[in-house]
Design an enzyme around this catalytic site. Structure first.
Site, PDB file in Angstrom:
ATOM      1  N   SER A 222       0.726  -1.122   0.064  1.00  0.00           N
ATOM      2  CA  SER A 222      -0.017   0.108  -0.090  1.00  0.00           C
ATOM      3  C   SER A 222       0.794   1.263  -0.091  1.00  0.00           C
ATOM      4  CB  SER A 222      -0.805   0.011   1.190  1.00  0.00           C
ATOM      5  OG  SER A 222      -1.440   1.253   1.497  1.00  0.00           O
TER       6      SER A 222
ATOM      7  N   TYR B  11      -1.594  -1.618  10.299  1.00  0.00           N
ATOM      8  CA  TYR B  11      -1.686  -1.778   9.011  1.00  0.00           C
ATOM      9  C   TYR B  11      -0.382  -1.547   8.326  1.00  0.00           C
ATOM     10  CZ  TYR B  11      -3.671  -1.510   4.335  1.00  0.00           C
ATOM     11  OH  TYR B  11      -4.048  -1.384   2.802  1.00  0.00           O
TER      12      TYR B  11
ATOM     13  N   LYS C 140       2.199  -3.738   6.033  1.00  0.00           N
ATOM     14  CA  LYS C 140       2.362  -3.337   4.758  1.00  0.00           C
ATOM     15  C   LYS C 140       3.881  -3.012   4.464  1.00  0.00           C
ATOM     16  CE  LYS C 140      -1.646  -4.099   2.950  1.00  0.00           C
ATOM     17  NZ  LYS C 140      -1.785  -5.396   2.238  1.00  0.00           N
TER      18      LYS C 140
HETATM   19  P1  NAD Z   1     -11.560  -5.551   0.578  1.00  0.00           P
HETATM   20  O1  NAD Z   1     -11.863  -5.390   2.111  1.00  0.00           O
HETATM   21  O2  NAD Z   1     -12.664  -4.749  -0.036  1.00  0.00           O
HETATM   22  O3  NAD Z   1     -11.582  -6.808  -0.050  1.00  0.00           O
HETATM   23  C1  NAD Z   1     -10.720  -7.912   0.495  1.00  0.00           C
HETATM   24  C2  NAD Z   1     -11.231  -9.290   0.492  1.00  0.00           C
HETATM   25  O4  NAD Z   1     -10.311 -10.128   0.916  1.00  0.00           O
HETATM   26  C3  NAD Z   1     -12.468  -9.530   0.672  1.00  0.00           C
HETATM   27  O5  NAD Z   1     -13.058 -10.198  -0.352  1.00  0.00           O
HETATM   28  C4  NAD Z   1     -12.278 -10.608   1.757  1.00  0.00           C
HETATM   29  O6  NAD Z   1     -13.274 -11.601   1.925  1.00  0.00           O
HETATM   30  C5  NAD Z   1     -10.883 -11.153   1.442  1.00  0.00           C
HETATM   31  N1  NAD Z   1     -10.331 -11.587   2.737  1.00  0.00           N
HETATM   32  C6  NAD Z   1     -10.149 -11.088   4.068  1.00  0.00           C
HETATM   33  N2  NAD Z   1      -9.468 -11.875   4.764  1.00  0.00           N
HETATM   34  C7  NAD Z   1      -9.349 -13.054   4.129  1.00  0.00           C
HETATM   35  C8  NAD Z   1      -8.663 -14.290   4.424  1.00  0.00           C
HETATM   36  N3  NAD Z   1      -8.150 -14.329   5.850  1.00  0.00           N
HETATM   37  N4  NAD Z   1      -8.527 -15.231   3.655  1.00  0.00           N
HETATM   38  C9  NAD Z   1      -8.994 -15.002   2.445  1.00  0.00           C
HETATM   39  N5  NAD Z   1      -9.462 -13.937   1.886  1.00  0.00           N
HETATM   40  C10 NAD Z   1      -9.756 -12.908   2.809  1.00  0.00           C
HETATM   41  O7  NAD Z   1     -10.252  -4.902   0.351  1.00  0.00           O
HETATM   42  P2  NAD Z   1      -9.435  -4.103  -0.849  1.00  0.00           P
HETATM   43  O8  NAD Z   1      -9.731  -2.841  -0.653  1.00  0.00           O
HETATM   44  O9  NAD Z   1      -9.947  -4.837  -2.342  1.00  0.00           O
HETATM   45  O10 NAD Z   1      -7.999  -4.351  -0.499  1.00  0.00           O
HETATM   46  C11 NAD Z   1      -7.148  -5.382  -1.342  1.00  0.00           C
HETATM   47  C12 NAD Z   1      -5.939  -5.210  -0.761  1.00  0.00           C
HETATM   48  O11 NAD Z   1      -5.401  -3.940  -1.042  1.00  0.00           O
HETATM   49  C13 NAD Z   1      -5.571  -5.497   0.486  1.00  0.00           C
HETATM   50  O12 NAD Z   1      -4.167  -6.249   0.997  1.00  0.00           O
HETATM   51  C14 NAD Z   1      -5.148  -4.022   0.834  1.00  0.00           C
HETATM   52  O13 NAD Z   1      -4.632  -3.794   2.122  1.00  0.00           O
HETATM   53  C15 NAD Z   1      -4.883  -3.537  -0.226  1.00  0.00           C
HETATM   54  N6  NAD Z   1      -4.884  -2.092  -0.553  1.00  0.00           N
HETATM   55  C16 NAD Z   1      -6.323  -1.432  -0.422  1.00  0.00           C
HETATM   56  C17 NAD Z   1      -6.353   0.007  -0.558  1.00  0.00           C
HETATM   57  C18 NAD Z   1      -7.778   0.784  -0.843  1.00  0.00           C
HETATM   58  O14 NAD Z   1      -7.790   1.793  -0.743  1.00  0.00           O
HETATM   59  N7  NAD Z   1      -8.764  -0.151  -0.676  1.00  0.00           N
HETATM   60  C19 NAD Z   1      -5.354   0.823  -0.511  1.00  0.00           C
HETATM   61  C20 NAD Z   1      -3.825   0.022  -0.538  1.00  0.00           C
HETATM   62  C21 NAD Z   1      -3.972  -1.082  -0.354  1.00  0.00           C
END
Ligand code: NAD
Length: 260
Positions: A143, A156, A160
């Site tokens: 991230s 978090y 990361k």
């Molecule tokens: P989200 O919460 O919308 O989706 C995450 C998915 O992961 C969900 O479908 C959930 O069921 C699944 N999940 C959670 N725990 C799990 C587990 N133990 N085993 C298997 N699946 C599991 O999240 P997102 O925003 O799509 O984020 C995806 C990735 O991107 C994450 O690693 C997050 O940290 C990273 N990220 C997101 C953002 C943002 O702004 N949304 C920014 C930077 C990084």
């Protein structure tokens, strides 16, 4: 969609948000897709949508915090789709954790999902690539908060930052097996995770969800929040042949929040 390819990609957390967009983008790139998620129902919905568009996808239930579960998801993927070439360790959680509120239980939970989940994915992919007698690509979700510390996100951010370190070590350790290891660092992406964070930040300040989202948007050079598809485009590059001479790197796809 492209004709079915013999390349297979497994995406953890593929049931919604960024993971869903990555599944759909890599399907368009011609990969057969394993939509791996804790939430079986969402994973099945994404796989169905890909198959209806002429792609090839299966849904696999996985808990990335559980090493056995990750290894068996990789096994199931390779058996059902007939190969294994790319793993996208995308699943993660992002709770707001001011320093004085962090509990041991919360620490264990977040590190087990975000950090151990990536490690187990790397191990399981390495084993499978070796068995199949070829290299492969490991792609991990970090991230912008894994590049610069963000307020209120001690757990978090720690996870990361750790993922960038593990990505670099995997690049060095696994290059001999023709495996590359890279990470992607999204900014503020419109997903259920981010809407949840914006809600919590808004509530804590006695303001609206929109206000919460805007507090994150103001530092984006390109002046807009990220769509999941913006991130999936970068992951498409990391999963395809155009990134073959790249390993150990973090691709920052954040609209210009962090310059590194
Ligand atoms: P989200 O919460 O919308 O989706 C995450 C998915 O992961 C969900 O479908 C959930 O069921 C699944 N999940 C959670 N725990 C799990 C587990 N133990 N085993 C298997 N699946 C599991 O999240 P997102 O925003 O799509 O984020 C995806 C990735 O991107 C994450 O690693 C997050 O940290 C990273 N990220 C997101 C953002 C943002 O702004 N949304 C920014 C930077 C990084």
């Amino acid at each position: 969609m492209s004709a079915k390819s013999n390349k297979v990609a497994m995406i953890t957390g593929g049931g919604q948000g960024i993971g869903e967009a990555i599944c759909k983008r890599l399907a368009k790139d011609g990969f057969s897709i394993s939509v791996a998620d804790l939430n079986e129902i969402n994973a099945a919905k994404v796989a169905k949508a890909i198959n209806e568009e002429g792609g090839s996808a299966i849904a696999v239930q996985v808990d990335v915090a559980d090493r056995e579960s990750v290894f068996s998801a990789v096994e199931e993927t390779a058996a059902k789709l007939g190969g294994f070439d790319v793993i996208v360790n995308n699943a993660g959680v992002g709770p707001i954790t001011p320093i004085d509120t962090i509990t041991p239980e919360q620490f264990d939970k977040v590190y087990r999902i975000n950090v151990a989940g990536v490690l187990w994915g790397i191990q399981a992919a390495q084993k499978k690539f070796k068995e199949l007698g070829h290299g492969g690509k490991i792609i991990n979700a970090t991230s912008q908060a894994g590049v610069v510390g963000n307020p209120g996100l001690a757990l978090y951010c720690g996870t990361k930052f750790a993922i960038r370190g593990i990505t670099q070590v995997a690049a060095r350790d696994l290059a001999k097996d023709a495996i590359t290891s890279n990470a992607y660092a999204p900014g503020i992406v419109k997903t259920p995770m981010m809407f949840g964070i914006a809600h919590d930040v808004g509530q804590a300040a006695g303001k609206s969800d929109e206000w919460g989202m805007e507090t994150f948007a103001k530092n984006v050079t390109l002046g807009r929040l990220s769509e999941p598809e913006d991130v999936a485009a970068g992951v498409s590059f990391l999963a395809g042949p155009n990134s073959n001479y790249m390993t150990g790197q973090t691709l920052i796809i954040d609209g210009g929040m962090q310059f590194h």
